[in-house]
Design a protein around this motif. Structure first.
Motif, mmCIF file in Angstrom:
data_model
loop_
_atom_site.group_PDB
_atom_site.id
_atom_site.type_symbol
_atom_site.label_atom_id
_atom_site.label_comp_id
_atom_site.label_asym_id
_atom_site.label_seq_id
_atom_site.Cartn_x
_atom_site.Cartn_y
_atom_site.Cartn_z
ATOM 1 N N PHE A 10 0.807 -1.211 0.000
ATOM 2 C CA PHE A 10 0.000 0.000 0.000
ATOM 3 C C PHE A 10 0.845 1.267 0.000
ATOM 4 O O PHE A 10 1.944 1.307 0.543
ATOM 5 N N THR A 11 0.286 2.282 -0.636
ATOM 6 C CA THR A 11 0.821 3.643 -0.631
ATOM 7 C C THR A 11 -0.142 4.486 0.203
ATOM 8 O O THR A 11 -1.236 4.001 0.550
ATOM 9 N N PRO A 12 0.193 5.727 0.499
ATOM 10 C CA PRO A 12 -0.779 6.560 1.219
ATOM 11 C C PRO A 12 -2.133 6.626 0.500
ATOM 12 O O PRO A 12 -3.186 6.532 1.125
ATOM 13 N N GLU A 13 -2.088 6.751 -0.817
ATOM 14 C CA GLU A 13 -3.324 6.858 -1.596
ATOM 15 C C GLU A 13 -4.101 5.547 -1.623
ATOM 16 O O GLU A 13 -5.324 5.541 -1.462
ATOM 17 N N SER A 14 -3.402 4.442 -1.835
ATOM 18 C CA SER A 14 -4.116 3.166 -1.933
ATOM 19 C C SER A 14 -4.626 2.704 -0.573
ATOM 20 O O SER A 14 -5.689 2.081 -0.493
ATOM 21 N N ALA A 15 -3.914 3.014 0.511
ATOM 22 C CA ALA A 15 -4.402 2.681 1.857
ATOM 23 C C ALA A 15 -5.676 3.471 2.148
ATOM 24 O O ALA A 15 -6.654 2.920 2.679
ATOM 25 N N ALA A 16 -5.684 4.765 1.794
ATOM 26 C CA ALA A 16 -6.881 5.591 2.010
ATOM 27 C C ALA A 16 -8.041 5.084 1.161
ATOM 28 O O ALA A 16 -9.192 5.040 1.626
ATOM 29 N N GLU A 17 -7.769 4.678 -0.077
ATOM 30 C CA GLU A 17 -8.823 4.131 -0.936
ATOM 31 C C GLU A 17 -9.371 2.831 -0.354
ATOM 32 O O GLU A 17 -10.587 2.607 -0.362
ATOM 33 N N LYS A 18 -8.489 1.975 0.157
ATOM 34 C CA LYS A 18 -8.918 0.701 0.741
ATOM 35 C C LYS A 18 -9.831 0.962 1.938
ATOM 36 O O LYS A 18 -10.882 0.320 2.089
ATOM 37 N N ALA A 19 -9.457 1.910 2.784
ATOM 38 C CA ALA A 19 -10.270 2.234 3.959
ATOM 39 C C ALA A 19 -11.623 2.811 3.546
ATOM 40 O O ALA A 19 -12.659 2.462 4.132
ATOM 41 N N ARG A 21 -13.253 2.295 0.714
ATOM 42 C CA ARG A 21 -14.072 1.218 0.133
ATOM 43 C C ARG A 21 -14.665 0.340 1.230
ATOM 44 O O ARG A 21 -15.822 -0.081 1.144
ATOM 45 N N ALA A 22 -13.872 0.070 2.271
ATOM 46 C CA ALA A 22 -14.388 -0.701 3.407
ATOM 47 C C ALA A 22 -15.504 0.070 4.097
ATOM 48 O O ALA A 22 -16.555 -0.490 4.426
ATOM 49 N N GLU A 23 -15.286 1.356 4.329
ATOM 50 C CA GLU A 23 -16.309 2.195 4.957
ATOM 51 C C GLU A 23 -17.610 2.167 4.151
ATOM 52 O O GLU A 23 -18.693 1.983 4.716
ATOM 53 N N ASP A 24 -17.503 2.343 2.851
ATOM 54 C CA ASP A 24 -18.696 2.350 1.999
ATOM 55 C C ASP A 24 -19.435 1.018 2.076
ATOM 56 O O ASP A 24 -20.675 0.989 2.154
ATOM 57 N N ALA A 25 -18.697 -0.081 2.060
ATOM 58 C CA ALA A 25 -19.339 -1.400 2.135
ATOM 59 C C ALA A 25 -20.057 -1.561 3.474
ATOM 60 O O ALA A 25 -21.220 -1.993 3.509
ATOM 61 N N TRP A 26 -19.388 -1.231 4.574
ATOM 62 C CA TRP A 26 -20.011 -1.364 5.895
ATOM 63 C C TRP A 26 -21.228 -0.447 6.015
ATOM 64 O O TRP A 26 -22.231 -0.829 6.609
ATOM 65 N N ASN A 27 -21.163 0.749 5.453
ATOM 66 C CA ASN A 27 -22.318 1.651 5.527
ATOM 67 C C ASN A 27 -23.508 1.138 4.726
ATOM 68 O O ASN A 27 -24.646 1.525 4.989
#
Length: 156
Positions: A10-19, A21-27
């Motif tokens: 992960f990079t700063p950008e890809s880690a933020a994107e992963k988080a 996407r997880a947030e959106d799925a959980w919501n």
């Protein structure tokens, strides 16, 4: 093979994107959608519960969202390296009696090379709040709008 980009390392950008996407799925509060982000044999610790595999994850999430009503979640990357991401999060919800809570926590995530989470460890504390103290204002069951502040901006 299933793949769930972005992939490690992960990079700063890809880690933020992963988080996010997880947030959106959980919501979405869709247990099956959420479970697809995890390996079929994913290991979880959520508070004092230990789970193994997607079927147990789905059953856990169904129970969770039956008692945590109008659930809304925000995640924020705390740190990352290689195939690991640490996030802090908060979510708001109310129980069947109408009491609102803000749950604060930290998660540690480990991903396989296909970007599926193979391990999740979550520590969470619940704080009672009044309805007027709520900070997460968007339609329950949908993704947080792009212009809604994150945890840092909300002072959480």
């Amino acid at each position: 093979m299933e793949s769930r980009p972005p992939l490690p390392p992960f990079t700063p950008e890809s880690a933020a994107e992963k988080a996010r996407r997880a947030e959106d799925a959980w919501n979405s509060r869709d247990p099956h959608r959420v479970a697809q982000a995890y390996t079929t044999d994913s290991q979880w610790r959520n508070r004092s519960e230990f789970l193994s595999g997607r079927e147990e994850i789905v059953a856990f999430l169904q129970r969770k969202w039956e008692r945590e009503l109008e659930y809304r979640l925000i995640k924020e990357v705390w740190a990352f390296t290689g195939e690991r991401i640490a996030v802090r999060f908060a979510y708001e919800w109310h129980d069947h009696a109408g009491q609102w809570f803000r749950s604060h926590g930290n998660e540690q995530w480990l991903f396989d090379s296909n970007g599926l989470m193979s391990r999740r460890e979550a520590s969470i504390n619940d704080v009672e709040i009044g309805e007027g103290d709520r900070k997460f204002h968007w339609t329950a069951g949908t993704a947080r709008p792009a212009d809604h502040p994150g945890l840092t901006d909300l002072g959480l």
